[in-house]
Design a protein around this motif. Structure first.
Motif, mmCIF file in Angstrom:
data_model
loop_
_atom_site.group_PDB
_atom_site.id
_atom_site.type_symbol
_atom_site.label_atom_id
_atom_site.label_comp_id
_atom_site.label_asym_id
_atom_site.label_seq_id
_atom_site.Cartn_x
_atom_site.Cartn_y
_atom_site.Cartn_z
ATOM 1 N N ARG A 11 1.749 1.080 -10.307
ATOM 2 C CA ARG A 11 1.157 1.041 -9.161
ATOM 3 C C ARG A 11 -0.223 1.669 -9.989
ATOM 4 O O ARG A 11 -0.560 1.480 -11.409
ATOM 5 C CB ARG A 11 1.881 2.996 -9.182
ATOM 6 N N ILE A 12 -0.863 1.702 -9.466
ATOM 7 C CA ILE A 12 -2.732 1.224 -9.298
ATOM 8 C C ILE A 12 -3.546 1.889 -8.281
ATOM 9 O O ILE A 12 -3.028 1.531 -6.529
ATOM 10 C CB ILE A 12 -2.874 -0.371 -9.311
ATOM 11 N N LEU A 13 -3.866 2.799 -8.774
ATOM 12 C CA LEU A 13 -5.490 3.106 -8.464
ATOM 13 C C LEU A 13 -6.590 2.706 -7.964
ATOM 14 O O LEU A 13 -7.256 1.794 -9.368
ATOM 15 C CB LEU A 13 -5.533 4.932 -9.329
ATOM 16 N N TYR A 14 -7.085 2.287 -6.793
ATOM 17 C CA TYR A 14 -8.452 2.059 -6.272
ATOM 18 C C TYR A 14 -9.084 2.923 -5.558
ATOM 19 O O TYR A 14 -8.514 3.302 -5.015
ATOM 20 C CB TYR A 14 -8.482 0.492 -5.682
ATOM 21 N N ARG A 15 -10.630 2.846 -6.305
ATOM 22 C CA ARG A 15 -11.465 3.818 -5.350
ATOM 23 C C ARG A 15 -13.010 3.705 -5.676
ATOM 24 O O ARG A 15 -13.703 2.934 -6.814
ATOM 25 C CB ARG A 15 -11.440 4.974 -6.892
ATOM 26 N N TYR A 16 -13.134 2.885 -4.518
ATOM 27 C CA TYR A 16 -14.798 2.664 -3.822
ATOM 28 C C TYR A 16 -15.237 3.764 -3.168
ATOM 29 O O TYR A 16 -15.168 4.749 -2.067
ATOM 30 C CB TYR A 16 -14.432 1.629 -3.044
ATOM 31 N N SER A 17 -16.374 3.511 -3.706
ATOM 32 C CA SER A 17 -17.428 4.484 -3.887
ATOM 33 C C SER A 17 -18.275 4.401 -3.354
ATOM 34 O O SER A 17 -18.986 3.837 -3.391
ATOM 35 C CB SER A 17 -18.325 5.359 -5.358
ATOM 36 N N PHE A 18 -19.251 4.672 -1.857
ATOM 37 C CA PHE A 18 -20.319 4.525 -1.432
ATOM 38 C C PHE A 18 -20.704 5.153 0.338
ATOM 39 O O PHE A 18 -20.261 6.913 0.345
ATOM 40 C CB PHE A 18 -19.681 3.178 -0.090
ATOM 41 N N PRO A 19 -21.719 5.345 0.875
ATOM 42 C CA PRO A 19 -23.367 6.598 1.312
ATOM 43 C C PRO A 19 -21.764 5.828 2.633
ATOM 44 O O PRO A 19 -21.990 4.429 2.793
ATOM 45 C CB PRO A 19 -24.284 6.154 0.771
ATOM 46 N N VAL A 53 -1.632 1.230 -4.153
ATOM 47 C CA VAL A 53 -0.595 0.301 -4.500
ATOM 48 C C VAL A 53 0.596 -0.018 -5.217
ATOM 49 O O VAL A 53 0.020 0.656 -6.450
ATOM 50 C CB VAL A 53 -1.551 -0.457 -4.526
ATOM 51 N N ARG A 54 1.411 -0.794 -5.233
ATOM 52 C CA ARG A 54 2.508 -0.555 -5.707
ATOM 53 C C ARG A 54 3.080 -2.005 -6.072
ATOM 54 O O ARG A 54 3.385 -2.621 -4.810
ATOM 55 C CB ARG A 54 3.509 0.331 -5.393
ATOM 56 N N ALA A 55 3.602 -3.088 -6.745
ATOM 57 C CA ALA A 55 3.853 -3.914 -7.039
ATOM 58 C C ALA A 55 5.752 -4.021 -6.708
ATOM 59 O O ALA A 55 6.230 -3.284 -8.216
ATOM 60 C CB ALA A 55 3.619 -4.591 -8.260
ATOM 61 N N THR A 56 5.800 -4.474 -6.175
ATOM 62 C CA THR A 56 7.505 -4.630 -6.108
ATOM 63 C C THR A 56 8.009 -6.218 -6.581
ATOM 64 O O THR A 56 9.105 -6.189 -6.661
ATOM 65 C CB THR A 56 7.921 -5.355 -4.506
ATOM 66 N N GLN A 57 7.443 -7.104 -6.977
ATOM 67 C CA GLN A 57 7.607 -8.432 -7.716
ATOM 68 C C GLN A 57 6.688 -8.413 -9.389
ATOM 69 O O GLN A 57 5.312 -8.225 -9.064
ATOM 70 C CB GLN A 57 7.485 -9.173 -7.516
ATOM 71 N N VAL A 99 0.826 -1.665 -0.255
ATOM 72 C CA VAL A 99 -0.315 -0.243 0.146
ATOM 73 C C VAL A 99 0.901 1.610 0.008
ATOM 74 O O VAL A 99 1.583 1.233 0.788
ATOM 75 C CB VAL A 99 -1.194 -0.129 1.190
ATOM 76 N N GLU A 100 0.809 2.288 -0.757
ATOM 77 C CA GLU A 100 1.186 2.837 -1.183
ATOM 78 C C GLU A 100 0.959 4.420 -0.541
ATOM 79 O O GLU A 100 0.981 5.191 0.291
ATOM 80 C CB GLU A 100 1.469 3.652 -2.528
ATOM 81 N N SER A 101 -0.260 4.572 -0.350
ATOM 82 C CA SER A 101 -1.420 5.477 0.846
ATOM 83 C C SER A 101 -2.717 5.043 0.419
ATOM 84 O O SER A 101 -3.365 4.414 -0.610
ATOM 85 C CB SER A 101 -1.131 6.945 -1.171
ATOM 86 N N VAL A 102 -3.580 6.275 1.071
ATOM 87 C CA VAL A 102 -4.545 5.814 1.711
ATOM 88 C C VAL A 102 -5.614 6.521 1.461
ATOM 89 O O VAL A 102 -4.901 7.149 2.673
ATOM 90 C CB VAL A 102 -5.257 4.573 2.049
ATOM 91 N N ARG A 103 -6.517 6.928 1.054
ATOM 92 C CA ARG A 103 -7.005 8.428 1.489
ATOM 93 C C ARG A 103 -8.689 8.229 1.919
ATOM 94 O O ARG A 103 -9.123 7.405 0.699
ATOM 95 C CB ARG A 103 -7.469 9.919 0.856
ATOM 96 N N LEU A 161 -7.899 -8.079 -10.856
ATOM 97 C CA LEU A 161 -7.003 -7.389 -11.982
ATOM 98 C C LEU A 161 -5.689 -8.692 -11.660
ATOM 99 O O LEU A 161 -4.884 -9.961 -11.013
ATOM 100 C CB LEU A 161 -5.002 -6.117 -11.810
ATOM 101 N N GLU A 162 -5.038 -9.368 -13.159
ATOM 102 C CA GLU A 162 -3.959 -10.265 -14.001
ATOM 103 C C GLU A 162 -2.892 -9.672 -14.477
ATOM 104 O O GLU A 162 -3.116 -8.461 -14.849
ATOM 105 C CB GLU A 162 -4.389 -11.005 -14.891
ATOM 106 N N ASN A 163 -1.985 -9.987 -14.158
ATOM 107 C CA ASN A 163 -0.446 -9.817 -15.170
ATOM 108 C C ASN A 163 -0.079 -8.836 -14.548
ATOM 109 O O ASN A 163 0.503 -7.632 -15.112
ATOM 110 C CB ASN A 163 -0.855 -10.340 -16.532
ATOM 111 N N ILE A 164 0.640 -8.696 -12.877
ATOM 112 C CA ILE A 164 0.566 -6.971 -12.982
ATOM 113 C C ILE A 164 2.073 -6.718 -12.651
ATOM 114 O O ILE A 164 2.896 -7.643 -12.421
ATOM 115 C CB ILE A 164 0.356 -6.826 -11.110
#
Length: 420
Positions: free
Chosen positions: A339-347, A296-300, A269-273, A331-334
Motif C-alpha cells: 500500500r502506498i500513500l500519496y500526498r499532493y499539497s497545493f493552494p 493505493v494498493r498493488a494487487t500484482q 485506488v483504496e481511498s481518496v480525501r 516508484l519502482e518495483n512495487i
C-alpha cells in the motif's frame, strides 16, 4: 424549429470478391447475388429535439460520417427512416463542393445556392461572409491556392452565413487556427442561444462537454451509449484504450453524476480525501492550502507506478493536472499487497463552483502506457468564496492594485519638462 428523427436506420454497402463478380451480377440481374452486404450502420434510433445540441463521438470507422451523410440527404439508408425538419446547413468535409479552379467568391455563390439561397440573398450576405472569413484579397484567388485553414474559414463562413434551423459540423474546425476556432465556436453558441438544433462530430471532449446537452457514442455502426456528455466522454476515452484495459465500468453516484473506472487492475485506488489542516473537507475556501491524499494498493507485482490527478469543473473541463512522473517521483518495483500513500499539497486557487478529482495510475507519464486504473469523479468537492474579493473566472490570482492620480494632461506635460 429544426429536429432530427431517426428510426431503425441501417446502411449497408455491397462488397464484391472481384470486379468480374460485379460485372456478372450486372449482366445477370436474376441470377444469385454475387456480393455480400457490409453493414456500416445498424438499428440506429435517435431523436434530436428542436434547439438541442448533440455531440456524436466514436473512433474512425464507427459510422459517424455515414450517419451525417444520411441526415443531410447525400446518402440514402438501406433500411429505416430519417426525417429532418427545417433548413439544414452542414459542414461535412473540408471544402466539400468547392471547385479548386474557381475563386473563393465564385465558390461562395455556388455553395450558397446549394443551400437554397437566391443570388440576391448571397450578394446581400457577401460582405458579412468576407468579414467573418478574414482571408482578405484571397477571396478573388483560385481555391487551389488556399491553405486548409483558409478553405475551412470560407466554408464555415458560407455554411453559417444565415442561422439555420439545423447545423451539422463534422470535425472541420479542427484544422483551423486557435483564433478562428474560438470565433467559430462563439458563433455556434450564439446559434444555440437563438434556437438552432446542433449536431457536432468532434474528438475534442471539451468542445462536446461545453456546447452539447447530450452525447452519443457510436461503435461499429451501433449506438452503444448516450446521455450526459461528461459521462459518455469518460466512457469513450476509457474504451479507446481497450487493448490495454480489461475492464470498463460505470457507477452512479449519490448526486446523479457517473463515475467511470477502467484499467488492467494491477493497482487500485483504496481511498481518496481532500484535507485542510489534516481534516477531511468537501467545501474549501478560495486560496486555502489543501492536501490531496490518495492511498493505493498493488494487487500484482509491477515494475513502475505513476499517480496523477486532474481537477475538473462541473462540465468536465480540465482545470489542473499533474502526476508523480512529471514531479520526478516515479516508484519502482512495487510488490503485490503493498500500500502506498500519496500526498499532493497545493493552494486551492480555483473560483467558486463544483469540481471533481480524477485519478490515473499508470506505468509512465501517459495512461495510454500501462493504465492500471483510471478513475473519473474519484471525489467531488466545492469551492466557496467568503473571504476574498468578488472576482470572476475559474482561477483566483490574488491580484494587487496600485493607483496613482497623475492630474490633467497639461499638468503631466509640465511636470515632465521640469524633471532633470
Amino acid at each position: 424549429m429544426g429536429h432530427i428523427r431517426i428510426q431503425q436506420l441501417g446502411k449497408a454497402y455491397r462488397q464484391y470478391p472481384s470486379r468480374w463478380a460485379r460485372l456478372l451480377e450486372w449482366l445477370s440481374p436474376c441470377a444469385r447475388p454475387r456480393h455480400q452486404q457490409k453493414w456500416v450502420l445498424q438499428d440506429i434510433d435517435l431523436d434530436i429535439a428542436p434547439g438541442e445540441a448533440v455531440g456524436l463521438v466514436g473512433s474512425n470507422g464507427a459510422g459517424k460520417s455515414t450517419l451525417l451523410k444520411i441526415i443531410t440527404g447525400t446518402t440514402l439508408p438501406t433500411r429505416g427512416s430519417c426525417s429532418v425538419g427545417g433548413r439544414v446547413s452542414a459542414l461535412l468535409e473540408l471544402g466539400m463542393g468547392f471547385h479548386p479552379e474557381f475563386t473563393g467568391r465564385q465558390n461562395v455563390f455556388m455553395a450558397a445556392q446549394l443551400q437554397g439561397l437566391q443570388r440576391e440573398e448571397i450578394e446581400e450576405l457577401m460582405p458579412a461572409i468576407e468579414a467573418f472569413a478574414e482571408i482578405g484579397d484571397a477571396i478573388d484567388q483560385p481555391v487551389r491556392t488556399y491553405s486548409s485553414g483558409m478553405q475551412m474559414r470560407l466554408a464555415f463562413s458560407v455554411a453559417t452565413a444565415r442561422r439555420p434551423d439545423v447545423l451539422i459540423v463534422d470535425e472541420a474546425l479542427s484544422v483551423g487556427d486557435a483564433y478562428f476556432q474560438h470565433k467559430s465556436f462563439e458563433r455556434i453558441r450564439s446559434f444555440r442561444r437563438d434556437g438552432t438544433t446542433l449536431l457536432i462530430v468532434s474528438h475534442d471532449r471539451f468542445a462536446i462537454q461545453s456546447i452539447c446537452d447530450r452525447a452519443v457514442l457510436l461503435e461499429f455502426g451501433r449506438v452503444v451509449q448516450q446521455g450526459e456528455p461528461e459521462m459518455v466522454m469518460d466512457y469513450y476515452h476509457a474504451r479507446m484504450t481497450a487493448g490495454l484495459n480489461h475492464r470498463v465500468r460505470q457507477e452512479m453516484l449519490a448526486n446523479g453524476k457517473t463515475r467511470t473506472i477502467s484499467g488492467t487492475g494491477e493497482v487500485e485506488v483504496e481511498s481518496v480525501r481532500l484535507l485542510e489542516q489534516d481534516t477531511s473537507v468537501e467545501i474549501i475556501e478560495v486560496g486555502s492550502e489543501v492536501t490531496l491524499e490518495v492511498v493505493v494498493r498493488a494487487t500484482q507485482d509491477i515494475s513502475q507506478l505513476v499517480l496523477g490527478f486532474m481537477l475538473k469543473d462541473r462540465l468536465g473541463q480540465a482545470m489542473y493536472g499533474i502526476n508523480s512522473y512529471r514531479l520526478k517521483q516515479t516508484l519502482e518495483n512495487i510488490r503485490a499487497g503493498e500500500r502506498i500513500l500519496y500526498r499532493y499539497s497545493f493552494p486551492m486557487r480555483l473560483g467558486p463552483g463544483n469540481y471533481s478529482v480524477s485519478l490515473s495510475l499508470s506505468r509512465r507519464d501517459s495512461h495510454l502506457d500501462g493504465s492500471y486504473e483510471w478513475r473519473d469523479c474519484a471525489m467531488l468537492f466545492q469551492v466557496a468564496n467568503a473571504s476574498h474579493e468578488n472576482f470572476v473566472g475559474y482561477s483566483w490570482l490574488g491580484a494587487e492594485l496600485a493607483v496613482e492620480r497623475l492630474g490633467a494632461a497639461a499638468e503631466v506635460l509640465e511636470l515632465r519638462r521640469s524633471l532633470p
